[in-house]
Design a protein around this motif. Structure first.
Motif, mmCIF file in Angstrom:
data_model
loop_
_atom_site.group_PDB
_atom_site.id
_atom_site.type_symbol
_atom_site.label_atom_id
_atom_site.label_comp_id
_atom_site.label_asym_id
_atom_site.label_seq_id
_atom_site.Cartn_x
_atom_site.Cartn_y
_atom_site.Cartn_z
ATOM 1 N N SER A 1 0.835 -1.211 0.000
ATOM 2 C CA SER A 1 0.000 0.000 0.000
ATOM 3 C C SER A 1 0.869 1.259 0.000
ATOM 4 C CB SER A 1 -0.972 0.003 1.170
ATOM 5 O OG SER A 1 -0.284 0.070 2.387
ATOM 6 N N LEU A 2 2.016 1.208 0.682
ATOM 7 C CA LEU A 2 2.926 2.369 0.656
ATOM 8 C C LEU A 2 3.485 2.580 -0.743
ATOM 9 C CD1 LEU A 2 4.893 1.865 4.007
ATOM 10 C CD2 LEU A 2 2.961 3.385 3.574
ATOM 11 N N ALA A 3 3.814 1.493 -1.411
ATOM 12 C CA ALA A 3 4.301 1.600 -2.793
ATOM 13 C C ALA A 3 3.209 2.170 -3.694
ATOM 14 C CB ALA A 3 4.748 0.224 -3.293
ATOM 15 N N ALA A 4 1.957 1.769 -3.460
ATOM 16 C CA ALA A 4 0.842 2.291 -4.249
ATOM 17 C C ALA A 4 0.661 3.790 -4.018
ATOM 18 C CB ALA A 4 -0.441 1.544 -3.911
ATOM 19 N N ILE A 5 0.836 4.242 -2.781
ATOM 20 C CA ILE A 5 0.729 5.680 -2.485
ATOM 21 C C ILE A 5 1.780 6.460 -3.255
ATOM 22 C CG2 ILE A 5 1.083 7.402 -0.646
ATOM 23 C CD1 ILE A 5 -0.212 5.312 1.277
ATOM 24 N N SER A 6 2.963 5.865 -3.382
ATOM 25 C CA SER A 6 4.057 6.550 -4.079
ATOM 26 C C SER A 6 3.995 6.372 -5.590
ATOM 27 C CB SER A 6 5.410 6.048 -3.566
ATOM 28 O OG SER A 6 5.594 4.694 -3.917
ATOM 29 N N CYS A 7 3.053 5.546 -6.050
ATOM 30 C CA CYS A 7 2.905 5.246 -7.485
ATOM 31 C C CYS A 7 4.170 4.620 -8.063
ATOM 32 C CB CYS A 7 2.524 6.503 -8.275
ATOM 33 S SG CYS A 7 0.980 7.231 -7.753
ATOM 34 N N LEU A 8 4.794 3.753 -7.276
ATOM 35 C CA LEU A 8 6.006 3.051 -7.701
ATOM 36 C C LEU A 8 5.809 1.557 -7.508
ATOM 37 C CD1 LEU A 8 8.618 5.301 -5.840
ATOM 38 C CD2 LEU A 8 8.212 5.266 -8.305
ATOM 39 N N SER A 9 6.607 0.774 -8.218
ATOM 40 C CA SER A 9 6.587 -0.665 -7.955
ATOM 41 C C SER A 9 7.182 -0.890 -6.566
ATOM 42 C CB SER A 9 7.403 -1.411 -9.009
ATOM 43 O OG SER A 9 8.785 -1.159 -8.815
ATOM 44 N N LYS A 10 6.879 -2.027 -5.987
ATOM 45 C CA LYS A 10 7.336 -2.334 -4.630
ATOM 46 C C LYS A 10 8.861 -2.261 -4.528
ATOM 47 C CE LYS A 10 7.042 -6.032 -1.219
ATOM 48 N NZ LYS A 10 6.486 -7.354 -0.943
ATOM 49 N N ASP A 11 9.573 -2.907 -5.444
ATOM 50 C CA ASP A 11 11.035 -2.928 -5.395
ATOM 51 C C ASP A 11 11.639 -1.539 -5.598
ATOM 52 O OD1 ASP A 11 11.082 -5.654 -4.926
ATOM 53 O OD2 ASP A 11 11.197 -6.160 -7.057
ATOM 54 N N HIS A 12 11.104 -0.811 -6.563
ATOM 55 C CA HIS A 12 11.616 0.549 -6.814
ATOM 56 C C HIS A 12 11.320 1.461 -5.609
ATOM 57 C CE1 HIS A 12 13.041 3.739 -9.524
ATOM 58 N NE2 HIS A 12 12.221 4.498 -8.818
ATOM 59 N N PHE A 13 10.148 1.310 -5.037
ATOM 60 C CA PHE A 13 9.784 2.098 -3.858
ATOM 61 C C PHE A 13 10.765 1.863 -2.712
ATOM 62 C CE2 PHE A 13 7.601 1.751 0.298
ATOM 63 C CZ PHE A 13 7.499 3.109 0.573
ATOM 64 N N ILE A 14 11.048 0.592 -2.418
ATOM 65 C CA ILE A 14 11.956 0.270 -1.305
ATOM 66 C C ILE A 14 13.345 0.856 -1.567
ATOM 67 C CG2 ILE A 14 13.146 -1.621 -0.105
ATOM 68 C CD1 ILE A 14 10.537 -3.264 -0.511
ATOM 69 N N ARG A 15 13.846 0.726 -2.798
ATOM 70 C CA ARG A 15 15.171 1.284 -3.140
ATOM 71 C C ARG A 15 15.189 2.798 -2.990
ATOM 72 N NH1 ARG A 15 15.064 -2.410 -7.221
ATOM 73 N NH2 ARG A 15 14.420 -0.865 -8.751
ATOM 74 N N LEU A 16 14.163 3.462 -3.524
ATOM 75 C CA LEU A 16 14.100 4.921 -3.457
ATOM 76 C C LEU A 16 13.930 5.399 -2.020
ATOM 77 C CD1 LEU A 16 14.097 7.570 -5.032
ATOM 78 C CD2 LEU A 16 11.625 7.319 -5.297
ATOM 79 N N PHE A 17 13.097 4.725 -1.253
ATOM 80 C CA PHE A 17 12.877 5.085 0.146
ATOM 81 C C PHE A 17 14.185 4.997 0.918
ATOM 82 C CE2 PHE A 17 11.604 4.731 4.530
ATOM 83 C CZ PHE A 17 10.439 5.474 4.622
ATOM 84 N N LYS A 18 14.913 3.897 0.730
ATOM 85 C CA LYS A 18 16.182 3.716 1.444
ATOM 86 C C LYS A 18 17.189 4.780 1.022
ATOM 87 C CE LYS A 18 19.577 0.500 2.982
ATOM 88 N NZ LYS A 18 19.802 -0.820 3.441
ATOM 89 N N LYS A 19 17.206 5.123 -0.232
ATOM 90 C CA LYS A 19 18.124 6.162 -0.721
ATOM 91 C C LYS A 19 17.790 7.522 -0.089
ATOM 92 C CE LYS A 19 19.355 8.662 -4.873
ATOM 93 N NZ LYS A 19 18.680 9.186 -6.024
ATOM 94 N N GLU A 20 16.511 7.848 -0.014
ATOM 95 C CA GLU A 20 16.080 9.152 0.493
ATOM 96 C C GLU A 20 16.150 9.250 2.021
ATOM 97 O OE1 GLU A 20 14.838 12.064 -1.012
ATOM 98 O OE2 GLU A 20 15.514 11.262 -2.926
ATOM 99 N N VAL A 21 15.752 8.189 2.714
ATOM 100 C CA VAL A 21 15.589 8.235 4.170
ATOM 101 C C VAL A 21 16.775 7.607 4.907
ATOM 102 C CG1 VAL A 21 14.061 7.547 6.071
ATOM 103 C CG2 VAL A 21 13.085 8.250 3.896
#
Length: 131
Positions: A48-68
């Motif tokens: 659901s978090l990936a859906a909020i960000s409009c990203l695929s699950k894997d891309h979301f996790i990578r981007l989140f880790k990079k940003e946060v």
């Protein structure tokens, strides 16, 4: 004056472990962080978090880790434990109920996670700081 002193002592306990606020440049991740803050007492679902960000699950996790700097679940657990720390020293709610409040169905998992992140169990934390 006495109340102000108590508030200063309480704040000082949290400031010793304070870290600088994470600057997030990506609007999609900011949207997710806002959602996490608003829903801290609920179970986190990466899909659901990936859906909020409009990203695929894997891309979301990578981007989140990079940003946060942490994975989404690490970040959520850290924020839940921070809130639990405040509740432990300001309220007389049993530890088991605090675990359930933050949607941890297994309170022993909550205890292990709390100890991993703070170095002490929730009960020890309460005894250390609630004086």
């Amino acid at each position: 004056v006495e109340s102000r002193g108590i508030v200063y002592q309480l704040i000082a306990r949290f400031l010793k472990d304070a870290k600088p606020k994470v600057e997030v440049n990506d609007n999609r991740i900011q949207k997710v962080l806002s959602h996490i803050r608003k829903n801290i007492y609920k179970t986190a679902d990466i899909d659901s978090l990936a859906a909020i960000s409009c990203l695929s699950k894997d891309h979301f996790i990578r981007l989140f880790k990079k940003e946060v700097g942490n994975t989404p679940l690490q970040y959520i657990n850290q924020k839940k434990i921070e809130k639990a720390q405040l509740i432990l020293i300001t309220e007389d709610i049993p530890v088991k109920n605090i675990a359930y409040l933050f949607a941890y169905e297994d309170h022993s998992y909550f205890n292990r996670l709390f100890k991993k992140l703070t170095g002490v169990t929730p009960q020890q934390y309460r005894e250390l700081y609630k004086k």
